[in-house]
Design a protein around this motif. Structure first.
Motif, PDB file in Angstrom:
ATOM      1  N   GLY A  80      87.897  64.357  47.021  1.00  0.00           N
ATOM      2  CA  GLY A  80      87.100  65.802  46.807  1.00  0.00           C
ATOM      3  C   GLY A  80      86.335  64.649  45.670  1.00  0.00           C
ATOM      4  N   TYR A  81      86.110  63.896  44.845  1.00  0.00           N
ATOM      5  CA  TYR A  81      84.950  63.399  44.434  1.00  0.00           C
ATOM      6  C   TYR A  81      83.685  62.782  44.875  1.00  0.00           C
ATOM      7  CZ  TYR A  81      85.281  65.811  39.322  1.00  0.00           C
ATOM      8  OH  TYR A  81      85.094  67.546  38.504  1.00  0.00           O
ATOM      9  N   VAL A  82      85.580  61.484  45.479  1.00  0.00           N
ATOM     10  CA  VAL A  82      84.595  60.543  45.929  1.00  0.00           C
ATOM     11  C   VAL A  82      83.602  60.983  47.431  1.00  0.00           C
ATOM     12  CG1 VAL A  82      84.368  58.722  46.651  1.00  0.00           C
ATOM     13  CG2 VAL A  82      86.004  59.202  45.542  1.00  0.00           C
ATOM     14  N   ILE A  83      83.849  61.879  47.963  1.00  0.00           N
ATOM     15  CA  ILE A  83      82.800  62.383  49.097  1.00  0.00           C
ATOM     16  C   ILE A  83      81.606  62.981  48.956  1.00  0.00           C
ATOM     17  CG2 ILE A  83      84.770  61.890  51.089  1.00  0.00           C
ATOM     18  CD1 ILE A  83      84.822  64.713  51.395  1.00  0.00           C
ATOM     19  N   THR A  84      81.617  63.962  47.732  1.00  0.00           N
ATOM     20  CA  THR A  84      81.047  64.461  46.988  1.00  0.00           C
ATOM     21  C   THR A  84      79.492  64.386  47.035  1.00  0.00           C
ATOM     22  OG1 THR A  84      82.369  66.183  46.515  1.00  0.00           O
ATOM     23  CG2 THR A  84      79.899  66.187  45.714  1.00  0.00           C
ATOM     24  N   GLN A  85      80.602  62.911  46.411  1.00  0.00           N
ATOM     25  CA  GLN A  85      78.946  62.041  45.813  1.00  0.00           C
ATOM     26  C   GLN A  85      78.248  60.797  46.758  1.00  0.00           C
ATOM     27  OE1 GLN A  85      77.537  62.024  42.517  1.00  0.00           O
ATOM     28  NE2 GLN A  85      76.182  60.741  43.665  1.00  0.00           N
ATOM     29  N   ALA A  86      79.399  60.558  47.504  1.00  0.00           N
ATOM     30  CA  ALA A  86      79.104  59.541  48.779  1.00  0.00           C
ATOM     31  C   ALA A  86      78.283  59.982  49.760  1.00  0.00           C
ATOM     32  CB  ALA A  86      80.503  58.516  49.418  1.00  0.00           C
ATOM     33  N   GLY A  87      78.769  61.406  50.089  1.00  0.00           N
ATOM     34  CA  GLY A  87      78.309  62.281  50.978  1.00  0.00           C
ATOM     35  C   GLY A  87      77.099  62.304  51.372  1.00  0.00           C
ATOM     36  N   ASN A  88      76.329  61.781  50.078  1.00  0.00           N
ATOM     37  CA  ASN A  88      74.809  61.914  50.643  1.00  0.00           C
ATOM     38  C   ASN A  88      74.980  61.117  51.568  1.00  0.00           C
ATOM     39  OD1 ASN A  88      73.928  64.279  48.955  1.00  0.00           O
ATOM     40  ND2 ASN A  88      75.440  63.136  47.151  1.00  0.00           N
ATOM     41  N   ASP A  89      75.007  60.352  51.521  1.00  0.00           N
ATOM     42  CA  ASP A  89      74.483  59.069  52.789  1.00  0.00           C
ATOM     43  C   ASP A  89      73.936  59.924  53.982  1.00  0.00           C
ATOM     44  OD1 ASP A  89      74.412  57.303  54.587  1.00  0.00           O
ATOM     45  OD2 ASP A  89      74.409  56.139  53.185  1.00  0.00           O
ATOM     46  N   PRO A  90      72.517  59.527  54.790  1.00  0.00           N
ATOM     47  CA  PRO A  90      71.805  60.131  55.730  1.00  0.00           C
ATOM     48  C   PRO A  90      73.451  60.424  57.035  1.00  0.00           C
ATOM     49  CG  PRO A  90      70.685  58.056  55.018  1.00  0.00           C
ATOM     50  CD  PRO A  90      71.591  58.799  54.037  1.00  0.00           C
ATOM     51  N   LYS A  91      73.619  59.331  56.800  1.00  0.00           N
ATOM     52  CA  LYS A  91      75.031  58.731  58.662  1.00  0.00           C
ATOM     53  C   LYS A  91      75.655  59.796  58.173  1.00  0.00           C
ATOM     54  CE  LYS A  91      75.576  54.634  58.973  1.00  0.00           C
ATOM     55  NZ  LYS A  91      75.962  53.234  59.246  1.00  0.00           N
ATOM     56  N   VAL A  92      76.321  60.818  57.124  1.00  0.00           N
ATOM     57  CA  VAL A  92      77.195  61.730  56.749  1.00  0.00           C
ATOM     58  C   VAL A  92      76.579  62.591  57.515  1.00  0.00           C
ATOM     59  CG1 VAL A  92      78.453  63.057  55.545  1.00  0.00           C
ATOM     60  CG2 VAL A  92      78.603  60.466  54.667  1.00  0.00           C
ATOM     61  N   LEU A  93      78.098  63.809  58.491  1.00  0.00           N
ATOM     62  CA  LEU A  93      77.781  64.824  59.768  1.00  0.00           C
ATOM     63  C   LEU A  93      77.885  65.838  58.595  1.00  0.00           C
ATOM     64  CD1 LEU A  93      78.253  63.478  63.467  1.00  0.00           C
ATOM     65  CD2 LEU A  93      76.163  64.586  61.994  1.00  0.00           C
ATOM     66  N   GLY A  94      79.589  65.396  58.181  1.00  0.00           N
ATOM     67  CA  GLY A  94      80.373  66.651  57.915  1.00  0.00           C
ATOM     68  C   GLY A  94      81.189  66.066  56.813  1.00  0.00           C
ATOM     69  N   LEU A  95      82.131  66.538  56.053  1.00  0.00           N
ATOM     70  CA  LEU A  95      82.931  66.637  55.208  1.00  0.00           C
ATOM     71  C   LEU A  95      83.764  67.427  55.357  1.00  0.00           C
ATOM     72  CD1 LEU A  95      80.070  66.831  51.823  1.00  0.00           C
ATOM     73  CD2 LEU A  95      80.699  65.111  52.878  1.00  0.00           C
ATOM     74  N   VAL A  96      85.309  66.890  55.103  1.00  0.00           N
ATOM     75  CA  VAL A  96      86.727  67.491  55.132  1.00  0.00           C
ATOM     76  C   VAL A  96      87.411  66.933  54.005  1.00  0.00           C
ATOM     77  CG1 VAL A  96      88.673  67.622  56.260  1.00  0.00           C
ATOM     78  CG2 VAL A  96      86.060  66.949  57.768  1.00  0.00           C
ATOM     79  N   TYR A  97      87.550  68.325  53.928  1.00  0.00           N
ATOM     80  CA  TYR A  97      88.581  68.125  52.133  1.00  0.00           C
ATOM     81  C   TYR A  97      89.981  69.088  52.283  1.00  0.00           C
ATOM     82  CZ  TYR A  97      83.998  68.062  49.457  1.00  0.00           C
ATOM     83  OH  TYR A  97      82.257  67.505  48.948  1.00  0.00           O
ATOM     84  N   ILE A  98      90.906  67.685  51.858  1.00  0.00           N
ATOM     85  CA  ILE A  98      92.331  68.720  52.088  1.00  0.00           C
ATOM     86  C   ILE A  98      92.710  68.302  51.090  1.00  0.00           C
ATOM     87  CG2 ILE A  98      94.470  68.027  53.399  1.00  0.00           C
ATOM     88  CD1 ILE A  98      91.723  67.908  55.063  1.00  0.00           C
ATOM     89  N   ALA A  99      92.521  69.593  50.602  1.00  0.00           N
ATOM     90  CA  ALA A  99      94.050  69.629  48.721  1.00  0.00           C
ATOM     91  C   ALA A  99      93.356  69.170  47.981  1.00  0.00           C
ATOM     92  CB  ALA A  99      95.118  69.704  49.048  1.00  0.00           C
ATOM     93  N   ALA A 100      91.611  68.942  48.237  1.00  0.00           N
ATOM     94  CA  ALA A 100      90.888  68.209  47.378  1.00  0.00           C
ATOM     95  C   ALA A 100      90.077  68.711  46.340  1.00  0.00           C
ATOM     96  CB  ALA A 100      89.807  67.187  48.494  1.00  0.00           C
ATOM     97  N   LEU A 101      89.686  67.960  45.859  1.00  0.00           N
ATOM     98  CA  LEU A 101      88.776  68.503  44.111  1.00  0.00           C
ATOM     99  C   LEU A 101      87.700  67.862  44.850  1.00  0.00           C
ATOM    100  CD1 LEU A 101      90.956  66.169  41.716  1.00  0.00           C
ATOM    101  CD2 LEU A 101      90.705  68.789  41.643  1.00  0.00           C
ATOM    102  N   VAL A 102      87.076  69.461  44.518  1.00  0.00           N
ATOM    103  CA  VAL A 102      85.061  69.805  44.989  1.00  0.00           C
ATOM    104  C   VAL A 102      84.596  69.767  43.549  1.00  0.00           C
ATOM    105  CG1 VAL A 102      83.812  70.547  47.107  1.00  0.00           C
ATOM    106  CG2 VAL A 102      86.510  70.320  47.487  1.00  0.00           C
ATOM    107  N   PRO A 103      83.554  69.149  43.442  1.00  0.00           N
ATOM    108  CA  PRO A 103      83.149  69.318  42.130  1.00  0.00           C
ATOM    109  C   PRO A 103      81.262  69.985  42.746  1.00  0.00           C
ATOM    110  CG  PRO A 103      83.109  67.435  41.894  1.00  0.00           C
ATOM    111  CD  PRO A 103      84.229  67.512  43.308  1.00  0.00           C
ATOM    112  N   GLU A 104      81.206  70.354  40.929  1.00  0.00           N
ATOM    113  CA  GLU A 104      79.763  70.725  40.974  1.00  0.00           C
ATOM    114  C   GLU A 104      79.026  69.633  40.363  1.00  0.00           C
ATOM    115  OE1 GLU A 104      76.543  71.273  41.800  1.00  0.00           O
ATOM    116  OE2 GLU A 104      76.795  73.803  42.029  1.00  0.00           O
TER     117      GLU A 104
END
Length: 254
Positions: free
Chosen positions: A95-119
């Motif tokens: 969850g930490y990883v996709i929270t940062q990497a998900g800023n890429d314009p190719k990313v449509l959405g984020l799915v967190y599975i029992a994941a850590l989601v930081p501010e």
């Protein structure tokens, strides 16, 4: 002359048919799966097979777990390789990883599975402080700057609802985490601008389910609860696959 006209017409029909088929398949985003600590890319084996059977391109990232920057770089390489848009799916630390990497314009959405989601700027210990601590730390074993999970930790904390065989494989294939990982911070939170989904594992003993609910609510995610251990991607692959596919088709229903 008539023969040449017929051949030309057939070429045009084949060209447009192939082009339309390519356009149709391109509407399916690539699914990029990001594992967490004490796991590896094979954790998603059931979901990979199911999604591929549905016609999705799937990439399971192998996080080095040496730093957030290294893990984000591995995920970014997968995003860059994808021919079109992507959906990022994360379990646990992922969850930490996709929270940062998900800023890429190719990313449509984020799915967190029992994941850590930081501010932004929030370390893992600071994030975990939003709910009561679990007993996970009792089963963590340090070795040469890395943290492993004991066999009892896999069996009782990580995957209490797995079969004995699954627990054995999970223990054997776990990737340890660098101790420095726990002080890394994200610089930009993709969930602030991208649609998000969250699965709460209600029997999770690694991440407090109340913390999972807190994170899901904070990011305004579409939330589903499953009666499962932290290893929900192994114990409930069908439900996880269905949720990933729902996230994948969502952008095209708007």
């Amino acid at each position: 002359m008539k023969y040449l006209q017929i051949c030309s017409l057939l070429i045009i029909v084949i060209f447009f048919s192939t082009n339309l088929k390519a356009q149709s398949s391109s509407t399916k985003p690539t699914i990029i799966l990001v594992h967490g600590i004490w796991a590896d890319g094979s954790s998603w084996s059931d979901e990979i097979a199911a999604l591929q059977a549905k016609g999705y391109d799937v990439v399971s990232v192998q996080n080095p777990l040496t730093s957030l920057a290294d893990d984000v770089a591995a995920t970014k390489r997968a995003i860059d390789r994808a021919p079109g848009k992507v959906i990022l799916v994360a379990h646990s630390w992922g969850g930490y990883v996709i929270t940062q990497a998900g800023n890429d314009p190719k990313v449509l959405g984020l799915v967190y599975i029992a994941a850590l989601v930081p501010e932004v700027g929030e370390t893992l210990p600071a994030l975990s402080g939003n709910a009561a601590a679990t007993e996970l730390v009792r089963y963590v074993r340090p070795f040469n700057g890395f943290l492993y999970l004991s066999k009892d930790g896999i069996d009782h904390i990580f995957g209490g609802d797995l079969t004995t065989k699954q627990q054995g494989i999970a223990y054997a294939t776990q990737l340890p985490a660098a101790q420095s990982l726990f002080t890394d911070k994200v610089e930009n939170a993709a969930w602030k601008t991208k649609p998000s989904w969250y699965v709460v594992a209600t029997a999770d003993k690694a991440i407090n389910p109340d913390l999972e609910r807190f994170m899901a609510k904070r990011i305004k995610a579409k939330t589903t609860e499953i009666d499962a251990s932290h290893a929900v991607i192994l114990s409930h692959p069908k439900e996880i696959t269905d949720l990933i596919e729902a996230a994948a088709v969502f952008p095209y229903q708007q």
